[in-house]
Design an enzyme around this catalytic site. Structure first.
Site, mmCIF file in Angstrom:
data_model
loop_
_atom_site.group_PDB
_atom_site.id
_atom_site.type_symbol
_atom_site.label_atom_id
_atom_site.label_comp_id
_atom_site.label_asym_id
_atom_site.label_seq_id
_atom_site.Cartn_x
_atom_site.Cartn_y
_atom_site.Cartn_z
ATOM 1 N N GLU A 21 0.815 -1.215 0.000
ATOM 2 C CA GLU A 21 0.000 0.000 0.000
ATOM 3 C C GLU A 21 0.849 1.265 0.000
ATOM 4 O O GLU A 21 0.509 2.259 -0.657
ATOM 5 C CB GLU A 21 -0.952 -0.012 1.195
ATOM 6 N N HIS A 28 -10.586 -6.145 7.028
ATOM 7 C CA HIS A 28 -11.330 -5.877 5.802
ATOM 8 C C HIS A 28 -12.531 -4.947 6.000
ATOM 9 O O HIS A 28 -12.850 -4.170 5.103
ATOM 10 C CB HIS A 28 -11.783 -7.187 5.160
#
Length: 329
Positions: free
Chosen positions: A62, A131
């Protein structure tokens, strides 16, 4: 706006990306699996073939995705980066908070970074750890970063198009449980109405429910129950913009009803709802009835999927809070 007509929220996102790339050849997409696979939810499906050389699969990193977006923007492109789930954005916090959001300030306006970061978030799908996390409060706290959270396909399209056109960075939060469960029209001719503030989703004179993203739909269901079973007419205000908040519309709608409940999926302590309550108290201390209640997730890590119904703000919890506020007013 549920039902069988119109497009899904996911289709609205995909259409916005496709139209933005067709309109401006500087727009590029990057992220893990956004290319050949079309994204984990298929939000970018078909775009790799339609726009060759402009959709890039990246490693699972990321920080590298956001860092690359900064470099691409400085080089004159308009990157739209996908972080596969918002909970993973912590891996890029340095790049987002100390680089991306500050670069215009740091360079005295020399560099604008037109970077849009898309990220699915929110519960309701029995996802594993990290998530479903709702981190909007941590990100709305970052100066120089706009934060947007649509709840309807029309907004997903128009606000994503606006985010990509914005000369400064925007974090675009996509409620994953609404991707395929909510349908609605797209803006006529692909246009928007220029209204990028909060929107009243349901009228009502007795109470104001304030929310954003997936919880807007829970509030709408609660408002329907309140009217049918308790004769309490609840308005629902969808903030849409979490940074900057549309304080003027928020204050206007709260002052008209005096009773307020704020609902969000993020944890309670230092959640964005606390900022909403503080804004109302400072501006309307002699108008709004106290207390202003919050219905939020508890101050715990997100639980296993089998427990998330007890963790998330529910229709039942919102109705209970609303009745408490009406009784105390």
């Amino acid at each position: 706006m549920s039902g069988e007509s119109g497009v899904t929220l996911l289709e609205a996102v995909r259409t916005a990306l496709s139209d933005a790339m067709a309109d401006d050849d500087r727009v590029v997409l990057l992220g893990q699996d956004v290319g050949r696979l079309g994204g984990v939810f298929r939000a970018t499906e078909g775009l790799y073939a339609r726009f060759p050389g402009r959709v890039f699969d990246t490693p699972l990193a990321e920080g590298g995705i956001v860092g690359s977006s900064i470099g691409l923007a400085m080089g004159g492109l308009v990157p739209v980066a996908e972080i596969q789930f918002l909970g993973f954005l912590h891996q890029a916090f340095h790049q987002v908070t100390q680089q991306l959001a500050r670069y215009r300030f740091r360079t005295r306006g020399r560099f604008h970074l037109p970077v849009t970061i898309r990220a699915p978030y929110g519960g309701g799908l029995r996802m594993p750890e990290f998530h479903p996390d709702s981190l909007e409060a941590q990100l709305a706290n970052v100066p120089g970063l706009k934060v947007v959270a649509p709840a309807f396909p029309e907004d997903a399209y128009s606000l994503l198009r606006a985010a990509i056109r914005d000369p400064d960075p925007v974090l675009f939060l996509e409620p994953q449980r609404l991707y395929r469960s909510v349908r609605g029209p797209l803006p006529a001719d692909g246009a928007d109405d220029g209204d990028f503030g909060a929107r009243l989703r349901r009228p009502g004179d007795d109470l104001l429910l304030v929310s954003w993203g997936p919880s807007v739909h829970t509030c709408l269901a609660a408002a329907a129950e309140l009217e049918e079973r308790h004769a309490v007419r609840s308005a629902v205000l969808d903030l849409r913009f979490l940074s900057p908040i549309d304080h003027a519309r928020l204050h206007q709608e709260a002052a008209a009803r005096r009773r307020v409940v704020v609902v969000h999926e993020g944890v309670r302590s230092a959640g964005l709802g606390a900022e909403v309550v503080a804004s109302l108290q400072e501006a309307l201390y002699d108008t709004v009835s106290l207390p202003i209640l919050r219905v939020t997730a508890p101050d715990t890590p997100y639980p296993p999927g089998r427990l998330e119904d007890a963790y998330l703000p529910s229709q039942e919890k919102i109705v209970e809070a609303a009745l408490r506020v009406v009784d105390r007013a």
